[in-house]
Design an enzyme around this catalytic site. Structure first.
Site, PDB file in Angstrom:
ATOM      1  N   ASP A 188     -10.132   2.458   2.584  1.00 31.96           N
ATOM      2  CA  ASP A 188     -10.230   1.560   3.738  1.00 31.96           C
ATOM      3  C   ASP A 188     -10.942   2.203   4.939  1.00 31.96           C
ATOM      4  O   ASP A 188     -11.912   1.654   5.462  1.00 31.96           O
ATOM      5  CB  ASP A 188      -8.827   1.115   4.199  1.00 31.96           C
ATOM      6  CG  ASP A 188      -8.199   0.116   3.250  1.00 31.96           C
ATOM      7  OD1 ASP A 188      -8.924  -0.649   2.601  1.00 31.96           O
ATOM      8  OD2 ASP A 188      -6.947   0.082   3.190  1.00 31.96           O
ATOM      9  N   LYS A 234       0.809  -1.225   0.000  1.00 30.12           N
ATOM     10  CA  LYS A 234       0.000   0.000   0.000  1.00 30.12           C
ATOM     11  C   LYS A 234       0.849   1.285   0.000  1.00 30.12           C
ATOM     12  O   LYS A 234       0.371   2.345  -0.381  1.00 30.12           O
ATOM     13  CB  LYS A 234      -0.948   0.012   1.201  1.00 30.12           C
ATOM     14  CG  LYS A 234      -2.050  -1.026   1.081  1.00 30.12           C
ATOM     15  CD  LYS A 234      -3.048  -0.915   2.215  1.00 30.12           C
ATOM     16  CE  LYS A 234      -4.036  -2.064   2.132  1.00 30.12           C
ATOM     17  NZ  LYS A 234      -5.114  -1.934   3.112  1.00 30.12           N
TER      18      LYS A 234
END
Ligand code: ATR
Length: 276
Positions: free
Chosen positions: A100, A64
């Protein structure tokens, strides 16, 4: 349309199941495929993907942050979080987003809208990547205080330093959090404590839990974590974190296609898979 998930290892990722459900809901032809990339070949594989082209992709652990140098632009939320889980391809340009934390908060808000008031106080356990997304998303909501509890309090303090705004922010130890637990309206476990195979572990003692507190766990394997079982026994309300996965995926899908998914039937099908 062609979408991917980049990560390592990917194991039994549920993302293809979710995105395939979204594609059929949207009546779009397409595929969502896993691209498990070993750290040794990450750079090569990403360069190849750029040449090949696609309509968008997700990135998960451990990439990420590693994806950042390959992006043409990073949206402000993802930039503040310092990590990207979704890439939109626009005219061959790669634009990074992070869905997220927003995904998590959308689920919490759906089940417990009353948590989001000017008086509410959140306690977040853990100060890693998952915590970062959630804390940033909470900071964009109405609440009074966000307290982050971590074994190394300095890491909690560093995370909070990256936030702007006027909320009360504090990093504390587990010892302090356990003693003052009844102060919080919502406690969120963002650590992996309690995850299979160590299912008996629990991040924090709930001895001083108030019945009015919502306890939420982003661990969803097992579905009924020891933390959530303990909270339920004590009469508190609980929130299962598996919906974070569905909502973050739905937000990514919206960025790629413009289509707003009805997540409820997908969550139900996902739960049936998790509980069986
Ligand atoms: P993720 O991306 O899943 O958040 P991470 O960035 O490695 O993973 O962060 C893991 C978080 O879980 C950290 O806050 C870590 O605490 P420390 O910073 O003190 O290491 C926390 N964590 C992991 N195992 C833990 C344990 N057994 N007890 C308490 N916290 C734990």
């Amino acid at each position: 349309m062609q979408f991917y998930l980049l990560g390592y290892p990917l194991g039994h990722s549920m993302s293809p199941f979710l995105h395939q459900a979204f594609l059929s809901q949207a009546k779009l032809e397409g595929h969502y495929e896993l691209k498990e990339i070993s750290p040794k070949t990450f750079s090569e594989e990403v360069t190849r993907l750029k040449e090949m082209g696609c309509d968008g992709f997700n990135i998960t652990i451990p990439y990420k942050v590693d994806i950042l140098p390959f992006l043409d632009r990073v949206d402000s939320e993802a930039e503040a979080i310092g990590a990207v889980n979704t890439v939109v391809v626009e005219d061959d340009k790669w634009i990074g987003y992070n869905t997220d934390g927003r995904g998590y908060v959308t689920s919490l808000k759906y089940h417990f809208p009353a948590l989001f008031t000017a008086e509410s106080r959140f306690l977040v356990l853990g100060a890693g990547g998952a915590s970062r997304g959630i804390v940033h998303a909470l900071n964009n909501e109405i609440c009074d205080a966000i307290t982050v509890c971590n074994r190394t309090v300095e890491k909690a303090d560093a995370l909070l330093e990256s936030l702007s705004g006027s909320k009360q922010l504090a990093g504390i130890s587990y010892e302090e959090a356990e003693k003052t637990l009844d102060m919080y309206d919502c406690i969120i476990n963002t650590t992996s404590v309690g995850m299979e195979p160590h299912t008996r572990n629990q991040a924090i003692s709930l001895k001083h839990l108030s019945k009015d507190t919502v306890v939420s766990d982003i661990v969803y394997k097992p579905f009924h974590t020891t933390l959530l079982q303990d909270a339920k026994k004590r009469g508190a309300q609980i929130h299962h974190g598996h919906e974070m996965l569905v909502y973050q995926a739905a937000l990514a899908f919206k960025l790629w296609t413009g289509f707003t998914v009805d997540v409820r039937p997908v969550i139900q099908a996902f739960e049936e898979k998790l509980i069986k």
